[in-house]
Motif scaffolding. Structure first.
Motif, PDB file in Angstrom:
ATOM      1  N   TYR A 162      46.690 -18.552 -11.100  1.00 28.99           N
ATOM      2  CA  TYR A 162      46.169 -19.554 -10.173  1.00 28.99           C
ATOM      3  C   TYR A 162      46.858 -20.905 -10.368  1.00 28.99           C
ATOM      4  O   TYR A 162      47.118 -21.623  -9.394  1.00 28.99           O
ATOM      5  N   TYR A 167      48.904 -22.465  -7.303  1.00 27.51           N
ATOM      6  CA  TYR A 167      48.473 -23.753  -6.766  1.00 27.51           C
ATOM      7  C   TYR A 167      49.571 -24.807  -6.912  1.00 27.51           C
ATOM      8  O   TYR A 167      49.732 -25.678  -6.050  1.00 27.51           O
ATOM      9  N   THR A 168      50.334 -24.717  -7.996  1.00 24.74           N
ATOM     10  CA  THR A 168      51.387 -25.707  -8.235  1.00 24.74           C
ATOM     11  C   THR A 168      52.577 -25.502  -7.313  1.00 24.74           C
ATOM     12  O   THR A 168      53.184 -26.470  -6.841  1.00 24.74           O
ATOM     13  N   ARG A 208      48.342 -26.080  -0.215  1.00 24.27           N
ATOM     14  CA  ARG A 208      46.943 -25.662  -0.314  1.00 24.27           C
ATOM     15  C   ARG A 208      46.623 -24.527   0.649  1.00 24.27           C
ATOM     16  O   ARG A 208      45.900 -23.585   0.308  1.00 24.27           O
ATOM     17  N   PHE A 227      48.134 -21.376  -0.630  1.00 27.73           N
ATOM     18  CA  PHE A 227      47.370 -20.929  -1.803  1.00 27.73           C
ATOM     19  C   PHE A 227      46.131 -20.149  -1.366  1.00 27.73           C
ATOM     20  O   PHE A 227      45.823 -19.082  -1.923  1.00 27.73           O
ATOM     21  N   ILE A 286      42.789 -24.813 -10.717  1.00 22.53           N
ATOM     22  CA  ILE A 286      43.151 -25.693  -9.603  1.00 22.53           C
ATOM     23  C   ILE A 286      43.321 -27.127 -10.091  1.00 22.53           C
ATOM     24  O   ILE A 286      44.256 -27.837  -9.688  1.00 22.53           O
ATOM     25  N   HIS A 295      46.752 -29.181  -9.867  1.00 23.17           N
ATOM     26  CA  HIS A 295      46.810 -30.490  -9.202  1.00 23.17           C
ATOM     27  C   HIS A 295      47.451 -31.534 -10.112  1.00 23.17           C
ATOM     28  O   HIS A 295      48.266 -32.357  -9.658  1.00 23.17           O
TER      29      HIS A 295
END
Length: 301
Positions: free
Chosen positions: A38, A42-43, A47, A50, A81, A85
């Motif tokens: 994840y 996410y990176t 979004r 994802f 997440i 972020h």
């Protein structure tokens, strides 16, 4: 946004880890790596992308293994997440680890509260009952040492329960460090620059922690055994926690000496084992933080 085969492979890894949660013996390794896919997804994705990878994986895993794996997966999804972020924003490694630890701690506390409110299950009471049952069984088989009577066992159970905050903090920190260690290396291979944690030889704690440690240690000396007041419980967790922190500082000190004296890299790693296992050795970290003792090793090159 990254496209191609790699995001699909990481989605497959996330799916496989969810399924492994339902498999005995394999669920523990799956838990260790649960955050990594994840964080990477996410990176490296937007979004929206994802979510496009996440939703099918979770729906399929829920249909195959049941909703229980999704509940467990959600616990790890949130800090993943947050970590992703922070990677995107270029945050320092110390901030990533600190924030990740806090998020996992908050989720652990929330989990305890939800179990109590929704299912009317007190995990603390269940843990106490399990420990009591184990000791009763051992007592019936005469496996307990002399002097381990009911009063002593009650005191031991009370201490174990009171040490849960420390246990949660250590587990959250270690898990965050491990997840960061693995995730960062994977993300770096995609071409993104993720700040590394400072080298062990450069670890330095603020000196004010020494004052906090001394104050807590002195007050703890006057706490009576069996005291279950808030102050007693707080000190019961704070003193060993600070001891662990200074043990880590002591490890950094030995890495510094190894660097200055050109020791083999394995030497400070081997020294780290007794430092972590023997609490009195954390005093080295206290001295390293309080006094400029590293200068003496630098001058003697």
């Amino acid at each position: 946004m990254k496209t191609g085969l790699k995001p699909l492979l990481w989605s497959g890894a996330a799916f496989l880890l969810l399924l492994l949660l339902a498999v005995p013996l394999l669920n523990l390794p799956a838990l260790l790596l649960m955050m990594v896919p994840y964080v990477v997804l996410y990176t490296t994705l937007s979004r929206g992308a994802f979510l496009l990878h996440l939703i099918p994986v979770w729906l399929l895993a829920g249909l195959i293994a049941g909703p229980a794996v999704l509940i467990i997966g959600l616990f790890f999804l949130v800090p993943a997440i947050v970590m992703g972020h922070l990677y995107k924003s270029g945050a320092a490694a110390a901030k990533v680890i600190r924030t990740g630890t806090i998020v996992i701690l908050a989720l652990l506390m929330l989990e305890l509260m939800l179990f109590q409110m929704i299912f009317d299950i007190s995990l603390l009471n269940e843990m106490s009952h399990t420990i009591r049952t184990t000791f009763d069984s051992m007592q019936e088989q005469n496996l307990l040492a002399p002097g381990w009577d009911s009063e002593f066992i009650d005191l031991l159970i009370q201490r174990v329960i009171h040490m849960i905050p420390l246990t949660f903090i250590v587990l959250a920190f270690v898990y965050t460090v491990f997840s960061h260690y693995v995730s960062r290396r994977v993300v770096m291979r995609t071409g993104l620059d993720v700040p590394a944690f400072p080298m062990a030889k450069d670890w330095r704690l603020p000196r004010v922690l020494v004052i906090y440690y001394l104050i807590a240690y002195v007050i703890d000396l006057f706490i009576k055994p069996g005291d279950d007041s808030f102050l007693a419980v707080a000190l019961m967790n704070l003193v060993p926690l600070l001891s662990y922190v200074f043990a880590i500082q002591a490890i950094g000190f030995f890495f510094f000496i190894a660097h200055e004296r050109k020791w083999n890299k394995a030497v400070p790693i081997l020294i780290a084992i007794p430092v972590l296992l023997l609490p009195p050795l954390s005093l080295i970290g206290v001295l390293d933080t309080a006094f400029p003792i590293r200068k003496s090793f630098t001058k003697q090159q």
